[in-house]
Design a protein around this motif. Sequence first.
Motif, PDB file in Angstrom:
ATOM      1  N   LEU A   1      34.650  43.224  38.286  1.00  0.00           N
ATOM      2  CA  LEU A   1      34.479  41.904  37.683  1.00  0.00           C
ATOM      3  C   LEU A   1      35.573  41.631  36.656  1.00  0.00           C
ATOM      4  CD1 LEU A   1      32.932  39.289  37.193  1.00  0.00           C
ATOM      5  CD2 LEU A   1      31.450  40.543  35.605  1.00  0.00           C
ATOM      6  N   ALA A   2      35.880  42.629  35.837  1.00  0.00           N
ATOM      7  CA  ALA A   2      36.934  42.460  34.831  1.00  0.00           C
ATOM      8  C   ALA A   2      38.284  42.191  35.503  1.00  0.00           C
ATOM      9  CB  ALA A   2      37.016  43.705  33.948  1.00  0.00           C
ATOM     10  N   SER A   3      38.578  42.924  36.565  1.00  0.00           N
ATOM     11  CA  SER A   3      39.844  42.725  37.279  1.00  0.00           C
ATOM     12  C   SER A   3      39.903  41.345  37.913  1.00  0.00           C
ATOM     13  CB  SER A   3      40.023  43.809  38.346  1.00  0.00           C
ATOM     14  OG  SER A   3      40.098  45.097  37.766  1.00  0.00           O
ATOM     15  N   TRP A   4      38.785  40.921  38.507  1.00  0.00           N
ATOM     16  CA  TRP A   4      38.732  39.610  39.150  1.00  0.00           C
ATOM     17  C   TRP A   4      38.894  38.502  38.109  1.00  0.00           C
ATOM     18  CZ3 TRP A   4      36.188  34.997  39.110  1.00  0.00           C
ATOM     19  CH2 TRP A   4      36.306  34.190  40.247  1.00  0.00           C
ATOM     20  N   THR A   5      38.255  38.660  36.977  1.00  0.00           N
ATOM     21  CA  THR A   5      38.350  37.655  35.908  1.00  0.00           C
ATOM     22  C   THR A   5      39.781  37.512  35.420  1.00  0.00           C
ATOM     23  OG1 THR A   5      36.069  38.083  35.188  1.00  0.00           O
ATOM     24  CG2 THR A   5      37.541  37.050  33.597  1.00  0.00           C
TER      25      THR A   5
ATOM     26  N   PRO B   1      24.694  39.033  43.200  1.00  0.00           N
ATOM     27  CA  PRO B   1      23.849  39.843  42.311  1.00  0.00           C
ATOM     28  C   PRO B   1      24.617  40.294  41.081  1.00  0.00           C
ATOM     29  CG  PRO B   1      24.633  41.166  44.132  1.00  0.00           C
ATOM     30  CD  PRO B   1      25.070  39.748  44.424  1.00  0.00           C
ATOM     31  N   THR B   2      23.961  41.043  40.227  1.00  0.00           N
ATOM     32  CA  THR B   2      24.627  41.630  39.078  1.00  0.00           C
ATOM     33  C   THR B   2      25.635  42.667  39.551  1.00  0.00           C
ATOM     34  OG1 THR B   2      24.233  42.785  36.976  1.00  0.00           O
ATOM     35  CG2 THR B   2      22.888  43.440  38.832  1.00  0.00           C
ATOM     36  N   PRO B   3      26.704  42.908  38.802  1.00  0.00           N
ATOM     37  CA  PRO B   3      27.616  44.001  39.168  1.00  0.00           C
ATOM     38  C   PRO B   3      26.876  45.338  39.210  1.00  0.00           C
ATOM     39  CG  PRO B   3      28.617  42.590  37.507  1.00  0.00           C
ATOM     40  CD  PRO B   3      27.188  42.161  37.626  1.00  0.00           C
ATOM     41  N   ALA B   4      27.353  46.242  40.032  1.00  0.00           N
ATOM     42  CA  ALA B   4      26.719  47.552  40.164  1.00  0.00           C
ATOM     43  C   ALA B   4      27.070  48.444  38.979  1.00  0.00           C
ATOM     44  CB  ALA B   4      27.157  48.214  41.464  1.00  0.00           C
ATOM     45  N   GLY B   5      26.173  49.394  38.708  1.00  0.00           N
ATOM     46  CA  GLY B   5      26.420  50.364  37.655  1.00  0.00           C
ATOM     47  C   GLY B   5      27.345  51.471  38.116  1.00  0.00           C
ATOM     48  N   SER B   6      27.500  52.502  37.291  1.00  0.00           N
ATOM     49  CA  SER B   6      28.452  53.566  37.584  1.00  0.00           C
ATOM     50  C   SER B   6      28.059  54.388  38.807  1.00  0.00           C
ATOM     51  CB  SER B   6      28.605  54.483  36.369  1.00  0.00           C
ATOM     52  OG  SER B   6      27.352  55.057  36.012  1.00  0.00           O
ATOM     53  N   ASP B   7      26.773  54.355  39.183  1.00  0.00           N
ATOM     54  CA  ASP B   7      26.347  55.094  40.371  1.00  0.00           C
ATOM     55  C   ASP B   7      26.407  54.248  41.639  1.00  0.00           C
ATOM     56  OD1 ASP B   7      24.235  53.361  40.028  1.00  0.00           O
ATOM     57  OD2 ASP B   7      22.679  54.913  39.948  1.00  0.00           O
ATOM     58  N   GLY B   8      26.909  53.014  41.519  1.00  0.00           N
ATOM     59  CA  GLY B   8      27.035  52.149  42.680  1.00  0.00           C
ATOM     60  C   GLY B   8      25.800  51.343  42.998  1.00  0.00           C
TER      61      GLY B   8
END
Length: 441
Positions: free
Chosen positions: A191-195, A308-315
């Motif tokens: 998300l950060a990269s896309w933003t 949906p919400t972005p996934a966490g560190s475990d995917g």
Amino acid sequence: MKPSPRRRRLAAVAAPAAVVALLASSCGADDAPSGVAETLDPDEKITLTVAWWGDDDRAARYEEALDLFEEQHPNITIQSSFVSFDDYWTARATEAAGSSLPDVMQFDSSYLREYAGTGQLLDVTPYLGEGDDAGIDTTQVAPELIDSGKIDDAVYAVPTATNTWATFYNPSVVEKLGLEPPADGFTWDDLASWTAEASEAGAGKDPALYGANDYTGVFWAFLQHLVQEGVTPFTDDGELGFTKDDMAEWLHSGDALREAGAVFPVKRAQQLAPESGFTRNEQALEMSWDNFLAGYAAGTGQDIEMLPTPAGSDGEKHMFARTFQMAGSAHTEHPAAVAALLDFFVNEPELGRIFGTSKGVPATQAQRDAMELEPGSVDEKVVQYEEERADDITEPAPIPVEGFGALEAEFKRLGEELAYGNITVDEFVDQWFSMADSQLS
């Protein structure tokens, strides 16, 4: 919008934010009704006050619903009022200080501990049951939804709908940027990269276009992130379950975006308020609750889509659903009538048609069946979103600590200060925890 001819609209009471502190000194639980269910007398002339927050569209839906309730209960007259979300809780705090809350209120779990803990909310446990003989029929309501309004063994708010976190995007703005929306399964880093990419592509537009706002300054986004990482945000005894390091790590994840000017400018956001960069079609993506879709679609004039919400560190997404609630005043003179109105909000099928998904997906099947889901409509999109994401909604919703509303507001205020460059992340964290320590003590 004009009030119903059989109903006068009560003026909201303005008050300074400090009046919230008066809740602690207002009448306590010992002054509330004894918890014995009363029987509604169909011949007694009763007046109930009802309040909610929202816009004119929501008000029109409430008025239609309350007209129907009055038709079904000729002995009950409703007096109603509505204001914006922030003004709503200021008015409620003023009333709570004098033990004069409306008989029935639209409610938010963020304030449940605060108002229930000071004896302001009616314990409806004696009215809960299954079948027509119950004051509030819970036959069609999932137990976990009932639990969302429970503190210890008492139920203080009943669920009327559910909503969950969503990533909204505007296809029209995304197309202008020459991009595709984030792919399903995207992470917070994605998300950060896309933003950053989207904001760079939009820098030469007039007006400039941005990928997203600074989502690290959104408290519920932070809580969603904590849940994904296995951190329970709030303990059962009403304390914080996360540390300063947890908050600092989250805020630092937005450092590069802020330093590059890749998030929607805070100054412009404040100029547009109460609109936002997203509703003004200057921002491609924003996260909020899925029932905001109707407002976003109306504000932008575009067909808004949801991820949906972005996934966490475990995917995994580890999403949770919140309930949209209604509650009664502990100091009402007509608890049986309050229970009847709460039951109406939970179970009356016609309310599925009236409200659609403007408050979320209805909590009962009867109301879901009554919704008019036209192909491609906002209501259909919200229902489909929650159905499609059912397997991702795996976590219980955090039950906020007492004073949550003030803590959320402070997080937002500090987020703006951080965006202006007036404070550092460490100063943000220290100031927020100092305020939280004072609030929780």
